[in-house]
Design an enzyme around this catalytic site. Structure first.
Site, short mmCIF file in Angstrom:
data_model
loop_
_atom_site.label_atom_id
_atom_site.label_comp_id
_atom_site.label_asym_id
_atom_site.label_seq_id
_atom_site.Cartn_x
_atom_site.Cartn_y
_atom_site.Cartn_z
N LYS A 135 -8.09 83.35 10.23
CA LYS A 135 -9.15 83.93 10.25
C LYS A 135 -9.77 83.86 11.68
CE LYS A 135 -13.56 83.80 8.00
NZ LYS A 135 -14.31 82.67 7.47
N ASP A 153 -12.73 87.50 4.95
CA ASP A 153 -13.71 86.25 4.23
C ASP A 153 -14.04 86.64 2.90
OD1 ASP A 153 -15.83 88.56 4.34
OD2 ASP A 153 -17.18 87.14 5.59
#
Ligand code: SF4
Length: 226
Positions: A135, A153
């Site tokens: 991420k 997310d």
């Protein structure tokens, strides 16, 4: 697995994912023209460190800490010129300060030893930095203008599911679904659009479907407000 709205989209005759994604991106871009990363940074290294510090805390909290931090630490070498304990104190307010300080120092060392002190653009290279997971690497690459994936997310996951763009719950599988349908030119801004829509309209507990610009494209419109 999360409740799937992919089949619901078909039942409602809303069209396939590939057909809906264009209008979804266009309407969100109109609605959230100001959607961009909320972290504040003035260089590639500051971007990397801000994203690393943002794990498990809010962007506003990170910005409060980095305002001081970036005055004291200007180059990768500066993070290695202090002790681990001193850096821990300086990032303490972001939480998980021991691990974050360790990851930052490790990453700065690799930047200096392998990348001439610069932040690499490739996700594969970013993943070689200690403490940098997929991420973080995706966020950094996208902000540096070379998105190689789509950041997933909690907001991106929730909205992608509600919009019937994925059946999955696992971020890696969600990303795989999204990169198949979102045009590559939109990979960088797409997560920001979903994040801002999630914060402003499609709240986790009480989505405001009645005022949502995506209501006629969304298979879970009104179904999630229970
Ligand atoms: S219609 Fe409702 S569930 Fe669908 S994106 Fe909008 S707010 Fe979220």
């Amino acid at each position: 697995m999360a409740r799937s709205f992919v089949g619901e989209a078909r039942r409602r005759g809303l069209g396939r994912r590939r057909e809906r994604i264009g209008p979804i991106v266009a309407r969100l871009a109109d609605e959230h023209a100001d959607a961009e990363i909320a972290l504040r940074f003035g260089s590639d290294v500051e971007l990397l460190i801000s994203v690393m510090l943002s794990a498990q805390t809010t962007d506003a909290n990170v910005n409060r800490v980095t305002e001081q931090l970036f005055r004291k630490y200007r180059r990768p070498e500066d993070y290695l010129a202090v002790t681990q304990e001193e850096l821990e104190r300086d990032v303490y307010a972001t939480g998980f300060f021991r691990q974050k300080a360790k990851s930052i120092r490790g990453s700065m060392r690799v930047l200096l030893e392998e990348f001439d002190g610069s932040v690499p653009r490739r996700v594969d290279d970013l993943l070689r930095l200690p403490g940098v997971a997929r991420k973080t690497a995706n966020v950094v690459a996208a902000e540096l203008g070379d998105a190689q994936g789509i950041v997933v997310d909690t907001h991106v996951r929730r909205l992608s599911q509600r919009l019937g763009l994925t059946r999955h719950d696992d971020p890696v599988k969600i990303e795989r679904d999204l990169v198949r349908i979102v045009p590559r030119a939109d990979w960088a801004r797409f997560p920001h659009l979903l994040i801002w829509h999630g914060r402003r309209v499609c709240h986790a507990r009480t989505p405001r479907c009645e005022t949502c610009v995506l209501a006629d494209l969304c298979p879970s419109a009104r179904l999630t407000a229970s």
